[in-house]
Design a protein around this motif. Structure first.
Motif, mmCIF file in Angstrom:
data_model
loop_
_atom_site.group_PDB
_atom_site.id
_atom_site.type_symbol
_atom_site.label_atom_id
_atom_site.label_comp_id
_atom_site.label_asym_id
_atom_site.label_seq_id
_atom_site.Cartn_x
_atom_site.Cartn_y
_atom_site.Cartn_z
ATOM 1 N N LEU A 35 0.825 -1.204 0.000
ATOM 2 C CA LEU A 35 0.000 0.000 0.000
ATOM 3 C C LEU A 35 0.863 1.258 0.000
ATOM 4 O O LEU A 35 0.421 2.311 -0.464
ATOM 5 N N HIS A 36 2.103 1.157 0.511
ATOM 6 C CA HIS A 36 3.038 2.280 0.374
ATOM 7 C C HIS A 36 3.160 2.669 -1.105
ATOM 8 O O HIS A 36 3.042 3.840 -1.464
ATOM 9 N N ALA A 59 1.538 5.883 -3.137
ATOM 10 C CA ALA A 59 2.524 6.771 -3.764
ATOM 11 C C ALA A 59 2.170 7.007 -5.234
ATOM 12 O O ALA A 59 2.297 8.130 -5.748
ATOM 13 N N VAL A 60 1.706 5.959 -5.906
ATOM 14 C CA VAL A 60 1.293 6.104 -7.310
ATOM 15 C C VAL A 60 0.004 6.911 -7.402
ATOM 16 O O VAL A 60 -0.159 7.755 -8.292
ATOM 17 N N LEU A 61 -0.932 6.682 -6.480
ATOM 18 C CA LEU A 61 -2.165 7.481 -6.457
ATOM 19 C C LEU A 61 -1.842 8.963 -6.243
ATOM 20 O O LEU A 61 -2.493 9.833 -6.828
ATOM 21 N N ALA A 62 -0.820 9.258 -5.447
ATOM 22 C CA ALA A 62 -0.419 10.655 -5.220
ATOM 23 C C ALA A 62 -0.005 11.330 -6.525
ATOM 24 O O ALA A 62 -0.244 12.518 -6.716
ATOM 25 N N VAL A 63 0.616 10.569 -7.425
ATOM 26 C CA VAL A 63 0.989 11.133 -8.732
ATOM 27 C C VAL A 63 -0.261 11.625 -9.457
ATOM 28 O O VAL A 63 -0.273 12.710 -10.055
ATOM 29 N N ARG A 86 8.815 -8.683 -5.071
ATOM 30 C CA ARG A 86 8.624 -7.919 -6.316
ATOM 31 C C ARG A 86 7.172 -7.974 -6.776
ATOM 32 O O ARG A 86 6.614 -6.979 -7.257
ATOM 33 N N ALA A 87 6.552 -9.131 -6.635
ATOM 34 C CA ALA A 87 5.156 -9.281 -7.055
ATOM 35 C C ALA A 87 4.238 -8.389 -6.224
ATOM 36 O O ALA A 87 3.282 -7.798 -6.750
ATOM 37 N N GLU A 88 4.514 -8.279 -4.927
ATOM 38 C CA GLU A 88 3.677 -7.443 -4.050
ATOM 39 C C GLU A 88 3.848 -5.964 -4.363
ATOM 40 O O GLU A 88 2.885 -5.187 -4.322
ATOM 41 N N VAL A 89 5.079 -5.563 -4.693
ATOM 42 C CA VAL A 89 5.317 -4.183 -5.106
ATOM 43 C C VAL A 89 4.631 -3.903 -6.440
ATOM 44 O O VAL A 89 4.001 -2.855 -6.627
ATOM 45 N N ALA A 90 4.730 -4.856 -7.373
ATOM 46 C CA ALA A 90 4.078 -4.696 -8.675
ATOM 47 C C ALA A 90 2.563 -4.605 -8.519
ATOM 48 O O ALA A 90 1.893 -3.819 -9.208
ATOM 49 N N ALA A 91 2.007 -5.397 -7.603
ATOM 50 C CA ALA A 91 0.562 -5.348 -7.367
ATOM 51 C C ALA A 91 0.160 -3.988 -6.808
ATOM 52 O O ALA A 91 -0.860 -3.410 -7.217
ATOM 53 N N GLY A 92 0.959 -3.444 -5.889
ATOM 54 C CA GLY A 92 0.679 -2.116 -5.364
ATOM 55 C C GLY A 92 0.742 -1.056 -6.447
ATOM 56 O O GLY A 92 -0.112 -0.167 -6.523
ATOM 57 N N LEU A 93 1.741 -1.170 -7.306
ATOM 58 C CA LEU A 93 1.885 -0.230 -8.420
ATOM 59 C C LEU A 93 0.671 -0.306 -9.353
ATOM 60 O O LEU A 93 0.116 0.724 -9.746
#
Length: 198
Positions: free
Chosen positions: A131-132, A136-140, A172-179
């Motif tokens: 969710l971090h 962060a992507v939603l903030a963009v 990496r998969a969890e970061v990609a899912a968040g992205l």
């Protein structure tokens, strides 16, 4: 400074409780000086700060009571509890602001934040969505009409993604899912906010 120290600093700077109020403030202040922009800024910033304070107070209380090991809410049970609280706060605040006649774009941003957390909850069986990174992507997207703000937010989002891997908080998969979830929420925000005249 070591890689770990940099990663911790970026992870703190990109924490949703800190980043979302700043993104709302930056987006609202850059949107123009009209009364509508001021109303959007006031409602969004007030809601974001209130939610951040509620989450901070709740996590501190759970740690002090010995129910949680750390404010990070790293354990599955702690994370589930925190995310359920976030969903309730985000959707509840979105509904309250809508009922009070506040700018629709503010309720939209909060509701999409709630949807982002709800999606992470739905996917928890398969992994711990970052969710971090998602916020962060939603903030963009919240800063999107302003190129310099959006670029700074995008660079921070990339740094946050790296930090979560460096600190071994996510795969990496969890970061990609968040992205991916953050990008989807952000695209919805940009598209729907345009229709609302934000």
């Amino acid at each position: 400074m070591s890689h770990t120290a940099w990663a911790r600093a970026l992870s703190i700077a990109g924490h949703p409780a800190l980043l979302m109020p700043l993104a709302v403030a930056g987006g609202g202040s850059a949107a123009g000086g009209g009364p509508g922009a001021r109303d959007t800024l006031a409602a969004g910033l007030g809601a974001a700060v209130f939610i951040a304070l509620c989450v901070g107070a709740y996590t501190a209380w759970r740690v002090k009571a010995g129910r949680w090991a750390h404010v990070d809410a790293s354990q599955p049970r702690e994370r589930l509890e925190l995310n359920l609280l976030l969903v309730a706060l985000l959707f509840g605040m979105a509904a309250l602001l809508a009922a009070l006649g506040q700018p629709a774009v503010t309720s939209l941003g909060l509701a999409l934040g709630g949807a982002l957390v709800a999606a992470a909850l739905a996917l928890r069986r398969w992994g711990k969505v970052s969710l971090h990174v998602g916020f962060a992507v939603l903030a963009v997207a919240l800063l999107w009409p302003q190129p310099l703000w959006a670029l700074a937010a995008a660079l921070l989002a990339a740094g946050v993604a790296w930090s979560r891997l460096e600190l071994q908080r996510h795969t990496r998969a969890e970061v990609a899912a968040g992205l991916a979830l953050g990008a989807l929420a952000g695209a919805c925000f940009v598209g729907m906010a345009g229709r609302l005249g934000a």
